[in-house]
Design a protein around this motif. Structure first.
Motif, PDB file in Angstrom:
ATOM      1  N   SER A  14     -22.554 -10.143  14.010  1.00 38.54           N
ATOM      2  CA  SER A  14     -22.084  -9.308  12.904  1.00 38.54           C
ATOM      3  C   SER A  14     -21.115  -8.230  13.370  1.00 38.54           C
ATOM      4  N   LEU A  15     -21.208  -7.839  14.650  1.00 40.30           N
ATOM      5  CA  LEU A  15     -20.347  -6.784  15.167  1.00 40.30           C
ATOM      6  C   LEU A  15     -18.899  -7.251  15.296  1.00 40.30           C
ATOM      7  N   SER A  16     -18.699  -8.494  15.722  1.00 39.47           N
ATOM      8  CA  SER A  16     -17.337  -9.020  15.877  1.00 39.47           C
ATOM      9  C   SER A  16     -16.899  -9.844  14.667  1.00 39.47           C
ATOM     10  N   ASP A 169     -15.645   8.381  18.640  1.00 40.78           N
ATOM     11  CA  ASP A 169     -16.091   6.992  18.510  1.00 40.78           C
ATOM     12  C   ASP A 169     -15.797   6.519  17.091  1.00 40.78           C
ATOM     13  N   HIS A 170     -16.387   5.391  16.702  1.00 42.83           N
ATOM     14  CA  HIS A 170     -16.127   4.832  15.376  1.00 42.83           C
ATOM     15  C   HIS A 170     -17.438   4.625  14.636  1.00 42.83           C
ATOM     16  N   TYR A 171     -17.739   5.537  13.736  1.00 44.59           N
ATOM     17  CA  TYR A 171     -18.908   5.351  12.881  1.00 44.59           C
ATOM     18  C   TYR A 171     -18.519   4.397  11.751  1.00 44.59           C
ATOM     19  N   GLY A 172     -19.139   3.238  11.714  1.00 46.78           N
ATOM     20  CA  GLY A 172     -18.797   2.229  10.708  1.00 46.78           C
ATOM     21  C   GLY A 172     -18.345   0.918  11.323  1.00 46.78           C
ATOM     22  N   GLU A 173     -18.445   0.792  12.659  1.00 49.88           N
ATOM     23  CA  GLU A 173     -17.927  -0.404  13.328  1.00 49.88           C
ATOM     24  C   GLU A 173     -18.691  -1.674  12.954  1.00 49.88           C
ATOM     25  N   LEU A 174     -19.994  -1.564  12.657  1.00 49.06           N
ATOM     26  CA  LEU A 174     -20.785  -2.748  12.327  1.00 49.06           C
ATOM     27  C   LEU A 174     -20.530  -3.205  10.897  1.00 49.06           C
ATOM     28  N   SER A 175     -20.494  -2.265   9.982  1.00 55.41           N
ATOM     29  CA  SER A 175     -20.338  -2.601   8.562  1.00 55.41           C
ATOM     30  C   SER A 175     -18.880  -2.693   8.131  1.00 55.41           C
ATOM     31  N   GLY A 176     -17.953  -2.275   9.019  1.00 55.05           N
ATOM     32  CA  GLY A 176     -16.538  -2.316   8.671  1.00 55.05           C
ATOM     33  C   GLY A 176     -16.107  -1.190   7.749  1.00 55.05           C
ATOM     34  N   ARG A 177     -16.907  -0.128   7.669  1.00 53.85           N
ATOM     35  CA  ARG A 177     -16.575   0.985   6.772  1.00 53.85           C
ATOM     36  C   ARG A 177     -15.758   2.042   7.515  1.00 53.85           C
ATOM     37  N   ILE A 260     -26.685   2.351  16.049  1.00 53.97           N
ATOM     38  CA  ILE A 260     -25.599   2.283  17.042  1.00 53.97           C
ATOM     39  C   ILE A 260     -25.120   3.689  17.386  1.00 53.97           C
ATOM     40  N   ALA A 261     -24.889   4.499  16.348  1.00 52.96           N
ATOM     41  CA  ALA A 261     -24.384   5.857  16.566  1.00 52.96           C
ATOM     42  C   ALA A 261     -25.378   6.691  17.368  1.00 52.96           C
ATOM     43  N   GLN A 262     -26.665   6.606  17.032  1.00 55.11           N
ATOM     44  CA  GLN A 262     -27.691   7.376  17.740  1.00 55.11           C
ATOM     45  C   GLN A 262     -27.740   7.009  19.218  1.00 55.11           C
ATOM     46  N   ASN A 263     -27.693   5.705  19.490  1.00 50.71           N
ATOM     47  CA  ASN A 263     -27.790   5.261  20.881  1.00 50.71           C
ATOM     48  C   ASN A 263     -26.585   5.723  21.699  1.00 50.71           C
ATOM     49  N   LYS A 264     -25.393   5.599  21.084  1.00 52.55           N
ATOM     50  CA  LYS A 264     -24.182   6.045  21.776  1.00 52.55           C
ATOM     51  C   LYS A 264     -24.215   7.557  22.005  1.00 52.55           C
ATOM     52  N   ALA A 266     -26.861   9.489  22.264  1.00 56.57           N
ATOM     53  CA  ALA A 266     -27.918   9.887  23.195  1.00 56.57           C
ATOM     54  C   ALA A 266     -27.669   9.384  24.605  1.00 56.57           C
ATOM     55  N   LYS A 267     -27.241   8.125  24.712  1.00 50.61           N
ATOM     56  CA  LYS A 267     -27.171   7.470  26.025  1.00 50.61           C
ATOM     57  C   LYS A 267     -25.755   7.098  26.455  1.00 50.61           C
ATOM     58  N   GLY A 268     -24.792   7.220  25.540  1.00 50.13           N
ATOM     59  CA  GLY A 268     -23.408   6.916  25.900  1.00 50.13           C
ATOM     60  C   GLY A 268     -23.085   5.442  25.949  1.00 50.13           C
ATOM     61  N   THR A 269     -23.971   4.601  25.390  1.00 50.34           N
ATOM     62  CA  THR A 269     -23.719   3.158  25.430  1.00 50.34           C
ATOM     63  C   THR A 269     -24.103   2.511  24.112  1.00 50.34           C
ATOM     64  N   SER A 270     -23.361   1.458  23.738  1.00 51.96           N
ATOM     65  CA  SER A 270     -23.720   0.678  22.550  1.00 51.96           C
ATOM     66  C   SER A 270     -24.980  -0.119  22.891  1.00 51.96           C
ATOM     67  N   PRO A 271     -25.994  -0.120  22.033  1.00 50.43           N
ATOM     68  CA  PRO A 271     -27.292  -0.651  22.443  1.00 50.43           C
ATOM     69  C   PRO A 271     -27.398  -2.162  22.512  1.00 50.43           C
ATOM     70  N   VAL A 272     -26.591  -2.891  21.701  1.00 49.17           N
ATOM     71  CA  VAL A 272     -26.871  -4.311  21.467  1.00 49.17           C
ATOM     72  C   VAL A 272     -25.610  -5.162  21.651  1.00 49.17           C
ATOM     73  N   ASN A 273     -25.770  -6.339  22.257  1.00 45.98           N
ATOM     74  CA  ASN A 273     -24.645  -7.268  22.401  1.00 45.98           C
ATOM     75  C   ASN A 273     -24.424  -8.129  21.168  1.00 45.98           C
ATOM     76  N   TYR A 274     -25.526  -8.598  20.552  1.00 49.38           N
ATOM     77  CA  TYR A 274     -25.406  -9.512  19.405  1.00 49.38           C
ATOM     78  C   TYR A 274     -26.234  -8.976  18.234  1.00 49.38           C
ATOM     79  N   TRP A 275     -25.535  -8.572  17.169  1.00 49.93           N
ATOM     80  CA  TRP A 275     -26.210  -8.140  15.941  1.00 49.93           C
ATOM     81  C   TRP A 275     -26.294  -9.336  14.997  1.00 49.93           C
ATOM     82  N   MET A 276     -27.495  -9.636  14.518  1.00 44.84           N
ATOM     83  CA  MET A 276     -27.700 -10.796  13.649  1.00 44.84           C
ATOM     84  C   MET A 276     -28.347 -10.361  12.336  1.00 44.84           C
TER      85      MET A 276
END
Length: 494
Positions: A14-16, A169-177, A260-264, A266-276
Motif C-alpha cells: 500500500s505504501l508504493s 518528512d511527509h505526513y500522508g505518504e501511506l494514504s496519499g493525502r 508511521i509518523a510516530q515511529n519516525k 521517535a526512532k527516526g525510521t519508517s517502521p514497516v517495509n510492506y503495508w497490506m
C-alpha cells in the motif's frame, strides 16, 4: 532447500501502490503485525474477513518455510468513539451502559472474538498483546517524541505536532493525502480543543473526572492515544523496523498514517517495509451497519437465526466463500452467494474424499507438477486465493475424469497430487472437511426439516390444516421455528 527459496512471492504494498517482490529483513524470518479488535462488542463479519485474510497469509508464509512471528493485538483501552481524540472510550461506554467493570466487557468480548475465530479455524498468532499491558512502553515513546521536538503537552494531554513533523518528512505518504488538503478540510474546527492545529492527534489524554480507565504518567492521570498503542506493541515484539503490517482498508488513514509518523518521530525510521490492507465486506450490495439492520454476526450465520439467509451455513463454508474473493477486493455477502459457495465446497470435499479410491495406471494424462506450479503461481501473485481455488476445481475435474476411467494417473503422481491438494485446501486455505469435523450434522438436520416443510406444504395444498399445524407445532417444540414468507418457508434453530 525451503520452499521460499524456490518461490518468488510478490506482495501489493500500500505504501508504493504496486506489487513488490517480498524480501524479508532477515532471511527465513518474517515479522508481521496486524491490528486486532477493539473488544467492546461481538466481532462482526467485516472484521472476520480482515483477520481471515491475514490468517491465510500467515499460513502461506509458514507453508513456504518461513519462521513467522505474527503479532495481533487486543485494543482494550484508549479507542474513543468515532476514532477521534474527544468523546467517550468505547469500552468504558459499554461498561456504563451494561453496569459492568470495563475489564468485564474486555473479557466477555475477547472470549467471543477467540471463540468465533476458532470456529473459522484460525491459527492463533504468536503473540497477542493488550494495550493496557503496554502503558509503560507507550509513555516511553511519548517521551522520545517530545524530546525530538514533534509533540507538545497542554493541560495534561500530549499531542503529536503534524505540521512540525511535515516540515522534515511527509505526513500522508501511506494514504496519499497532502497536508494542504488536510488543513483546508479541518480549518473550521480550529480552536475547539487544546491542539495547536486540528490535524494534530493525541498521544496521551488527560482523563476527565468521570473517566474510569486511567493510568499515571509524567503529564497527568490519563490514557494513551489509540494510534500510539499499535506503535508500542508492534515495535516491542518485532523491532523498530519489521516486514509486514496489516489491517483493514479503513485503518489506512488516520491510524496507520499516524503509526508511521510516530515511529519516525521517535526512532527516526519508517517502521514497516510492506503495508497490506484487506478490503471491506458488503451485505446485499450495501455497507454493513448495525444502525440500518443491514448486518449479520457470525453466530447468526452458523445458527440460521437471522432474516437474511435461507438456512444455516457452517463456518468452513463461510470461510470458503470469503476466500473466493481476493483479499483486496470488495466482497458482497448474500444468501445466493453462500448457497453457490456451499455447492462448490461440497464438490471439492467430495472429490478430495475420493482421492484414496482413485485407480492408478501406467501413465499420467494430467501433468501434476504443472498443476502444482500453477497453484504456487496464484499464491505468489499477492496471495490470489480465487485463482488458487479455480486451480483446485481444475483438480476436481481431473479427479472425476480419472474416476470415470477417461484419464489415467500413475501411483507416484497420485501420491504427489493428493499431498499438494490437501496442503493447498486444508493447510493454506484453512478449510475443514465437514464430514470429519462433524459439522455435517447441520446439513442432515436441514435435509430432514426441508422434507417436513415439503410434507407440510402438501398438507396445506390438500387443505389438511390439522397435519400442517401438527408439523409446525411439533417442530417448534423441538426448537425449530418455521417462517412462512412470499418466497416459501424457511426455518431457524433455537
Amino acid at each position: 532447500m525451503q520452499l521460499y527459496q524456490k518461490n518468488e512471492l510478490k506482495i501489493y504494498n500500500s505504501l508504493s501502490g504496486k506489487k513488490e517482490v517480498f524480501k524479508p529483513i532477515n532471511e527465513g524470518y518474517v515479522g508481521m503485525y496486524v491490528c486486532g479488535p477493539t473488544v467492546y462488542s461481538n466481532v462482526h463479519l467485516g472484521n472476520v474477513r480482515t483477520f481471515m485474510s491475514f490468517d491465510m497469509i500467515y499460513r502461506y508464509l509458514k507453508h513456504l518455510g518461513y519462521k513467522v512471528r505474527y503479532v495481533r493485538n487486543i485494543t482494550d483501552a484508549g479507542h474513543l468513539e468515532n476514532d477521534a481524540d474527544e468523546g467517550e472510550d468505547r469500552i468504558a461506554k459499554k461498561a456504563r451502559l451494561e453496569q459492568l467493570e470495563p475489564m468485564e466487557v474486555v473479557q466477555r468480548y475477547t472470549v467471543d472474538f477467540h471463540n468465533i475465530l476458532n470456529k473459522f479455524n484460525f491459527l492463533p498468532p504468536s503473540i497477542e498483546p493488550t494495550a493496557t499491558g503496554h502503558i509503560i512502553e507507550q509513555i516511553e515513546i511519548i517521551k522520545d517524541i517530545i524530546n525530538n521536538g514533534f509533540a507538545y503537552e497542554v493541560n495534561g494531554s500530549v499531542y503529536f505536532d503534524v505540521l512540525k513533523f511535515n516540515e522534515s518528512d511527509h505526513y500522508g505518504e501511506l494514504s496519499g493525502r497532502k497536508i494542504e488538503d488536510l488543513i483546508h478540510n479541518t480549518r473550521e474546527t480550529a480552536g475547539q480543543t487544546d491542539k495547536k492545529n486540528p490535524q494534530d492527534f493525541a498521544l496521551w489524554k488527560k482523563a476527565e473526572p468521570q473517566h474510569i480507565m486511567r493510568w499515571p504518567s509524567p503529564w497527568s492521570d490519563g490514557f494513551p492515544g489509540w494510534h500510539l498503542e499499535c506503535t508500542a506493541m508492534s515495535t516491542k515484539y518485532l523491532g523498530e523496523h519489521f516486514d509486514i503490517h496489516g489491517g483493514g482498508m479503513d485503518l489506512k488513514f488516520p491510524h496507520h498514517e499516524c503509526e508511521i509518523a510516530q515511529n519516525k518521530a521517535a526512532k527516526g525510521t519508517s517502521p514497516v517495509n510492506y503495508w497490506m490492507h484487506a478490503n471491506m465486506l458488503t451485505l446485499n450490495g450495501k455497507k454493513m451497519a448495525k444502525s440500518t439492520g443491514n448486518n449479520i454476526l457470525p453466530n447468526e450465520i452458523f445458527s440460521g437465526d437471522n432474516n437474511i439467509l435461507s438456512k444455516a451455513f457452517s463456518p468452513t463454508v463461510a470461510r470458503f466463500f470469503i476466500l473466493q474473493a481476493h483479499y483486496r477486493s470488495i466482497l458482497d455477502f448474500s444468501n445466493d452467494a453462500l448457497l453457490a459457495s456451499e455447492k462448490g465446497f461440497n464438490r471439492l470435499m467430495e472429490a478430495i474424499s475420493f482421492l484414496d479410491q482413485l485407480p492408478t495406471g501406467d501413465q499420467s494424462d494430467l501433468n501434476v507438477q504443472e498443476w502444482i506450479d500453477s497453484c504456487y503461481q496464484a499464491m505468489n501473485d499477492d496471495f490470489n486465493t480465487p485463482i488458487l481455488i479455480a486451480q483446485l476445481f481444475e483438480a476436481v475435474r481431473h479427479i472425476n475424469l480419472i474416476k470415470e476411467g477417461k484419464e489415467q494417473i500413475t501411483a507416484e503422481d497420485l501420491k504427489l497430487f493428493k499431498e499438494r491438494i490437501n496442503a493447498f485446501t486444508f493447510d493454506i486455505l484453512g478449510l475443514q472437511d465437514i464430514a470429519e469435523t462433524g459439522d455435517d450434522q447441520s446439513d442432515k438436520l436441514s435435509g430432514v426439516v426441508d422434507l417436513l416443510i415439503n410434507l407440510r406444504a402438501e398438507a396445506r395444498a390438500n387443505k389438511d390444516f390439522a397435519t400442517s399445524d401438527k408439523i409446525r407445532d411439533e417442530l417448534a417444540a423441538l426448537g425449530v421455528q418455521l417462517k412462512d414468507g412470499k418466497d416459501g418457508t424457511t426455518f431457524t434453530v433455537n
